[in-house]
Design an enzyme around this catalytic site. Structure first.
Site, PDB file in Angstrom:
ATOM      1  N   ALA A  65      39.987  39.435  43.765  1.00 41.69           N
ATOM      2  CA  ALA A  65      40.418  40.725  44.319  1.00 41.69           C
ATOM      3  C   ALA A  65      39.243  41.700  44.374  1.00 41.69           C
ATOM      4  O   ALA A  65      38.321  41.617  43.560  1.00 41.69           O
ATOM      5  CB  ALA A  65      41.530  41.296  43.454  1.00 41.69           C
ATOM      6  N   GLY A 109      41.554  36.307  41.445  1.00 42.17           N
ATOM      7  CA  GLY A 109      42.459  36.092  42.566  1.00 42.17           C
ATOM      8  C   GLY A 109      42.074  34.902  43.424  1.00 42.17           C
ATOM      9  O   GLY A 109      42.936  34.320  44.100  1.00 42.17           O
ATOM     10  N   GLU A 112      43.658  32.080  41.860  1.00 44.41           N
ATOM     11  CA  GLU A 112      45.100  32.234  42.068  1.00 44.41           C
ATOM     12  C   GLU A 112      45.500  31.818  43.486  1.00 44.41           C
ATOM     13  O   GLU A 112      46.525  31.166  43.691  1.00 44.41           O
ATOM     14  CB  GLU A 112      45.510  33.677  41.780  1.00 44.41           C
ATOM     15  CG  GLU A 112      45.295  34.031  40.312  1.00 44.41           C
ATOM     16  CD  GLU A 112      45.632  35.478  40.004  1.00 44.41           C
ATOM     17  OE1 GLU A 112      44.868  36.358  40.437  1.00 44.41           O
ATOM     18  OE2 GLU A 112      46.655  35.719  39.356  1.00 44.41           O
ATOM     19  N   GLU A 132      39.836  38.283  34.575  1.00 45.28           N
ATOM     20  CA  GLU A 132      40.536  39.583  34.601  1.00 45.28           C
ATOM     21  C   GLU A 132      40.518  40.285  33.247  1.00 45.28           C
ATOM     22  O   GLU A 132      40.398  41.511  33.181  1.00 45.28           O
ATOM     23  CB  GLU A 132      41.997  39.394  35.057  1.00 45.28           C
ATOM     24  CG  GLU A 132      42.155  39.150  36.553  1.00 45.28           C
ATOM     25  CD  GLU A 132      42.065  37.682  36.945  1.00 45.28           C
ATOM     26  OE1 GLU A 132      41.557  36.874  36.138  1.00 45.28           O
ATOM     27  OE2 GLU A 132      42.486  37.339  38.048  1.00 45.28           O
TER      28      GLU A 132
HETATM   29  C1  3H9 Z   1      41.398  39.902  40.323  1.00 40.68           C
HETATM   30  O1  3H9 Z   1      41.069  39.009  41.041  1.00 40.68           O
HETATM   31  C2  3H9 Z   1      42.822  40.382  40.131  1.00 40.68           C
HETATM   32  C3  3H9 Z   1      43.870  39.409  40.543  1.00 40.68           C
HETATM   33  O2  3H9 Z   1      44.226  38.595  39.451  1.00 40.68           O
HETATM   34  C4  3H9 Z   1      45.142  40.094  40.931  1.00 40.68           C
HETATM   35  C5  3H9 Z   1      45.130  41.068  42.031  1.00 40.68           C
HETATM   36  C6  3H9 Z   1      46.511  41.577  42.360  1.00 40.68           C
HETATM   37  N1  3H9 Z   1      35.201  43.106  43.928  1.00 40.68           N
HETATM   38  O3  3H9 Z   1      27.508  40.782  40.176  1.00 40.68           O
HETATM   39  P1  3H9 Z   1      26.659  40.870  41.392  1.00 40.68           P
HETATM   40  C7  3H9 Z   1      30.091  43.278  43.939  1.00 40.68           C
HETATM   41  S1  3H9 Z   1      40.272  40.833  39.472  1.00 40.68           S
HETATM   42  C8  3H9 Z   1      34.367  43.994  44.471  1.00 40.68           C
HETATM   43  O4  3H9 Z   1      25.499  41.772  41.376  1.00 40.68           O
HETATM   44  P2  3H9 Z   1      25.961  38.106  41.025  1.00 40.68           P
HETATM   45  C9  3H9 Z   1      29.229  43.856  42.850  1.00 40.68           C
HETATM   46  O5  3H9 Z   1      29.706  45.108  42.437  1.00 40.68           O
HETATM   47  C10 3H9 Z   1      38.707  40.234  40.000  1.00 40.68           C
HETATM   48  N2  3H9 Z   1      33.022  43.932  44.380  1.00 40.68           N
HETATM   49  O6  3H9 Z   1      26.189  39.416  41.870  1.00 40.68           O
HETATM   50  C11 3H9 Z   1      27.890  43.928  43.539  1.00 40.68           C
HETATM   51  O7  3H9 Z   1      27.901  45.074  44.363  1.00 40.68           O
HETATM   52  P3  3H9 Z   1      26.540  45.904  44.622  1.00 40.68           P
HETATM   53  C12 3H9 Z   1      38.317  39.083  39.215  1.00 40.68           C
HETATM   54  C13 3H9 Z   1      32.522  42.910  43.698  1.00 40.68           C
HETATM   55  O8  3H9 Z   1      25.577  37.073  41.995  1.00 40.68           O
HETATM   56  C14 3H9 Z   1      27.897  42.699  44.449  1.00 40.68           C
HETATM   57  O9  3H9 Z   1      29.265  42.341  44.609  1.00 40.68           O
HETATM   58  N3  3H9 Z   1      36.930  38.754  39.550  1.00 40.68           N
HETATM   59  C15 3H9 Z   1      33.332  41.937  43.090  1.00 40.68           C
HETATM   60  O10 3H9 Z   1      25.084  38.406  39.855  1.00 40.68           O
HETATM   61  C16 3H9 Z   1      27.146  41.526  43.895  1.00 40.68           C
HETATM   62  O11 3H9 Z   1      27.640  41.259  42.584  1.00 40.68           O
HETATM   63  C17 3H9 Z   1      35.894  39.167  38.804  1.00 40.68           C
HETATM   64  O12 3H9 Z   1      36.053  39.812  37.803  1.00 40.68           O
HETATM   65  C18 3H9 Z   1      34.737  42.050  43.250  1.00 40.68           C
HETATM   66  N4  3H9 Z   1      35.590  41.155  42.725  1.00 40.68           N
HETATM   67  O13 3H9 Z   1      27.399  37.745  40.410  1.00 40.68           O
HETATM   68  C19 3H9 Z   1      34.545  38.754  39.317  1.00 40.68           C
HETATM   69  N5  3H9 Z   1      32.547  41.040  42.466  1.00 40.68           N
HETATM   70  O14 3H9 Z   1      25.621  44.959  45.316  1.00 40.68           O
HETATM   71  C20 3H9 Z   1      33.554  39.871  39.168  1.00 40.68           C
HETATM   72  C21 3H9 Z   1      31.275  41.439  42.682  1.00 40.68           C
HETATM   73  O15 3H9 Z   1      26.983  47.072  45.444  1.00 40.68           O
HETATM   74  N6  3H9 Z   1      32.269  39.525  39.737  1.00 40.68           N
HETATM   75  N7  3H9 Z   1      31.255  42.559  43.424  1.00 40.68           N
HETATM   76  O16 3H9 Z   1      26.053  46.304  43.259  1.00 40.68           O
HETATM   77  C22 3H9 Z   1      31.353  38.785  39.075  1.00 40.68           C
HETATM   78  O17 3H9 Z   1      31.591  38.288  37.982  1.00 40.68           O
HETATM   79  C23 3H9 Z   1      29.999  38.623  39.705  1.00 40.68           C
HETATM   80  O18 3H9 Z   1      29.864  39.650  40.651  1.00 40.68           O
HETATM   81  C24 3H9 Z   1      29.768  37.277  40.444  1.00 40.68           C
HETATM   82  C25 3H9 Z   1      28.439  37.350  41.243  1.00 40.68           C
HETATM   83  C26 3H9 Z   1      29.689  36.164  39.397  1.00 40.68           C
HETATM   84  C27 3H9 Z   1      30.876  36.986  41.429  1.00 40.68           C
END
Ligand code: 3H9
Length: 708
Positions: A65, A109, A112, A132
């Site tokens: 998400a 998500g 999911e 999450e």
């Molecule tokens: C969910 O899914 C809820 C559901 O269960 C239910 C819903 C109803 N959204 O980390 P990086 C951005 S909760 C928006 O530097 P990497 C991040 O801010 C979600 N933006 O890269 C950054 O922006 P900027 C569960 C996101 O390669 C850019 O992308 N998922 C999201 O070192 C690059 O990110 C998580 O908790 C997002 N979901 O790492 C995953 N994710 O360039 C959270 C990233 O402007 N994300 N951004 O600074 C991560 O763990 C890492 O970003 C990931 C990539 C491993 C994916």
């Protein structure tokens, strides 16, 4: 942008390939969800399509998400959108089999959605996870109900409550995915989809599965054990327990009722302080890497090799950090014995990493081979960056920097690991202050994520930019700070520890102070921290600083007495506590020392409440934070928050000290600060910024909006 651009649709023989295309991480924003719904509907309508493959463009499937949407919901800007639920049901109710093709990361998500599809295939290097809980949430798009139907309640609960990533092989074995491939993912997924479409009952719906949920008593026992584990590992956090509760519903409620409850819990958590704080930390970690007022195209220096001066605990930890990042290191000491000890420390750490399975034997050998021990400054002449990690004494640091100035190549970055001293004064020992900067690592340097990058008055922008980029290569979270005593972290820590000691003198016990702050969520109480960091280290800092302190102010009295008794903390087996191994035990001798010291100083002892301990330590921290912000030592409140979460064990679920202050209320903190000023005098003078914000009903968070 037209919604269709966020996901593409293509036909490969009789298979529709829908590609999520929302760089950088293919997050499911509402327009992405709408685009995917449109393409799924198109595939249903196209009679030539027999099956559907859902894949992510670029290197990754999806990070789940869009977290930025959560902020809008939490602030009331938007109502909660259940678009992801609709999308997952659309995939599951597709009349043609849908195969999720995973690569890179599939998180939250995204997992999911994939477990709502009929089948899942993954590239062998894929990492799957339900992170999450790290955002103070639970999986909120039916993951807590679909996952246990695939891999059983115990495994699902473990994944949802810890947020742990699992690799494709583990996911296959657990039954979460159906196939793993080493081949090119898309063609393999298309073949898999065709194969499934040709089977008699190709529409396998997770929601209808119940046979893998597991046996009731085993599940109960597993959930209880998990609950105990997370109450220790995620102390103070609500979401992990809620995740266990939600997964447990798979055994007791029908699917439709359980997903409603899951959604309720998810939305409750989304509106809570803990999620707000953890999302703040998530974006904060990324925000601190973006330095205001520095052009994005600023050139940086190339770093291919490093040198470390000083092979003590910090020096060897820093060397390990560089070696782990694949950067060769020259390690310099003054005498063979110290040098040998440093090399041994590095060797032992590498062996321990192999034993823990963190690196292979070959990697350990490679890293050790990239280490060059030396006693000769001349051997540092080729290093692109040199980090000084000698004792915390100005004269010593200046001597080292004079030598570095003599031998280092013109393009070298000269970094000091000082934790408190004036970087400009250190730089003045060289003829190139523009190349001098602070790289303040935290102990153990190879483990702790924080790096305070301290900009001196002459440090060039190029050197700053290079340092920030280098920190990323070293897997550190770097925060750029200004130059003053203790910078951001230790400058704020000083009043926090000062109050902790005053409270002891006034009647609290060592254990009470530590317990109260550990219960608040700090990784350790202040006394235990001093024992870990070394009371001798603190004493040395105090010696360097004592002449610059205002006269006539009350000073902590006991720690210097511990120093005189050679009670340096864990390293000598005794400090504020006495130690059996690493186990801290209360020491009546320390209690007696505190009481006699207080008596001699005429300090009246009384019962100290837990509430006073919290207020005096934390509000002192916040008040100093306000000064640091006003002086521009920290550019933004988030810089302080990230410093404290990553370097000082401040609970991430409280968002860091400045966010904690905003949540507690600045008016209250200001009033209590004034109250303590009346009782304890000038140490408690409220910072003008705190006063201004409190009187104007403001928050530290508002400063981010203000132009500096
Ligand atoms: C969910 O899914 C809820 C559901 O269960 C239910 C819903 C109803 N959204 O980390 P990086 C951005 S909760 C928006 O530097 P990497 C991040 O801010 C979600 N933006 O890269 C950054 O922006 P900027 C569960 C996101 O390669 C850019 O992308 N998922 C999201 O070192 C690059 O990110 C998580 O908790 C997002 N979901 O790492 C995953 N994710 O360039 C959270 C990233 O402007 N994300 N951004 O600074 C991560 O763990 C890492 O970003 C990931 C990539 C491993 C994916």
């Amino acid at each position: 942008m037209p919604t269709q651009a966020l996901a593409t649709y293509a036909i490969h023989s009789d298979v529709a390939v829908i590609t999520i295309d929302n760089p950088p991480v293919n997050a499911f924003s509402p327009p992405v969800i709408e685009a995917l719904m449109t393409h799924l509907a198109a595939a249903q309508a196209d009679s030539s399509v027999q099956a559907i493959v859902l894949i992510g463009a670029g290197k990754t499937f999806s990070a789940g998400a869009d977290i930025t949407e959560f902020l809008k919901y939490a602030s009331g800007e938007k109502p909660f959108d259940d678009g992801l639920h609709r999308l997952i049901f659309a995939a599951e109710d597709s009349t043609k089999p849908v195969v999720a093709a995973l690569r890179g990361s599939a998180l939250g998500g995204a997992v999911e959605l994939s477990v709502g599809c009929h089948y899942r295939i993954a590239d062998s290097r894929t990492q799957l996870g339900l992170p999450e809980v790290k955002l103070g949430l639970i999986p909120g798009a039916m993951g807590t109900q679909r996952l246990p139907r695939l891999c059983g309640i115990a495994k699902a609960a473990e994944l949802c409550a810890t947020g742990r990533m699992c690799g494709a092989a583990e996911a296959l074995e657990a039954g979460i995915i159906d196939r793993v491939t080493e081949e090119d993912l898309l063609p393999t997924a298309i073949s898999f989809a065709q194969e499934m479409a040709a089977t008699p009952n190709p529409l396998r719906k997770t929601r209808d599965m119940t046979d893998r949920l597991g046996e009731a008593t085993e599940n109960e026992a597993a959930l209880k054990k998990l609950s105990q584990l997370v109450s220790q590992k995620a102390r103070g956090q609500i979401a992990p327990q809620k995740a266990i509760e939600a997964v447990g519903l798979a055994a007791t409620l029908p699917f439709t009722e359980a997903i409603e409850r899951e959604s309720e819990i998810f939305q409750e958590l989304l509106l809570g302080d803990q999620s707000r704080a953890l999302v703040h930390v998530f974006f904060g970690e990324r925000a601190v890497a973006k330095i205001p007022n520095i052009a994005a195209d600023t050139t940086s220096r190339e770093i291919k090799s490093a040198a470390v001066v000083g092979a003590g605990t910090m020096g060897s930890g820093i060397a390990l950090t560089y070696l782990a990042a694949g950067i060769p290191v020259v390690l310099k000491e003054v005498a063979a014995e110290q040098l040998q000890r440093g090399v041994e420390t590095i060797r032992k750490q590498l062996t321990a990493s192999v034993e823990r399975g963190r690196i292979t034997q070959a990697q350990a050998e490679q890293q050790l081979a990239a280490l060059t021990p030396t006693l000769d400054y001349q051997d540092l002449s080729k290093a692109d960056v040199i980090v000084e990690a000698v004792f915390e004494a100005m004269h010593l640091k200046q001597e080292v920097f004079a030598e570095l100035d003599r031998v280092a190549k013109p393009s070298a970055i000269l970094a000091t690991n000082t934790s408190t001293l004036d970087v400009d004064q250190i730089a003045s020992a060289t003829r190139r202050p523009e190349s001098v900067i602070g790289h303040h690592f935290f102990s153990p340097a190879n483990i702790m994520r924080l790096l305070e990058v301290v900009r001196g008055s002459a440090t060039s922008v190029e050197v700053i930019v290079t340092s920030m980029a280098l920190a990323k290569r070293l897997s550190k979270v770097a925060v750029l700070v200004g130059n003053c005593f203790g910078f951001v972290g230790n400058r704020m820590f000083w009043p926090y520890q000062r109050e902790a000691q005053f409270l002891l003198e006034e009647g609290a016990s060592v254990e009470q102070v530590d317990r109260v702050l550990a219960d608040f969520g700090m990784a350790m109480g202040p006394n235990a921290v001093m024992d870990l960091a070394g009371i001798d280290v603190g004493w040395r800092v105090d010696q360097e600083r004592k002449d610059s302190l205002p006269e006539g102010l009350r000073q902590p009295l006991v720690s210097s007495k511990l120093y005189e008794l050679n009670r340096y903390g864990q390293k000598t087996g005794a400090g504020w506590y006495r130690y059996e191994g690493r186990k801290a035990l209360p020491d009546p001798a320390v209690q007696t020392l505190i009481e006699s010291t207080a008596q001699a100083a005429g300090i009246e002892r009384r019962t100290i409440t837990d509430a006073e301990i919290l207020e005096r330590t934390l509000y002192a921290l916040v008040n100093e934070g306000a000064r640091i912000l006003a002086e521009g030592i920290a550019e933004r409140p988030v810089d302080i928050d990230i410093t404290y979460v990553y370097g000082y064990g401040f609970p991430a679920w409280r968002g860091g000290p400045m966010m904690f202050a905003d949540t507690a209320g600045l008016q209250k903190i200001y009033q209590r600060t004034c109250h303590y000023q009346e009782i304890h005098g000038p140490w408690w003078e409220p910072a003008p910024l705190l006063e201004e914000l409190a009187k104007g009903d403001g928050k530290f968070a508002d400063l981010a909006q203000r132009k500096r």
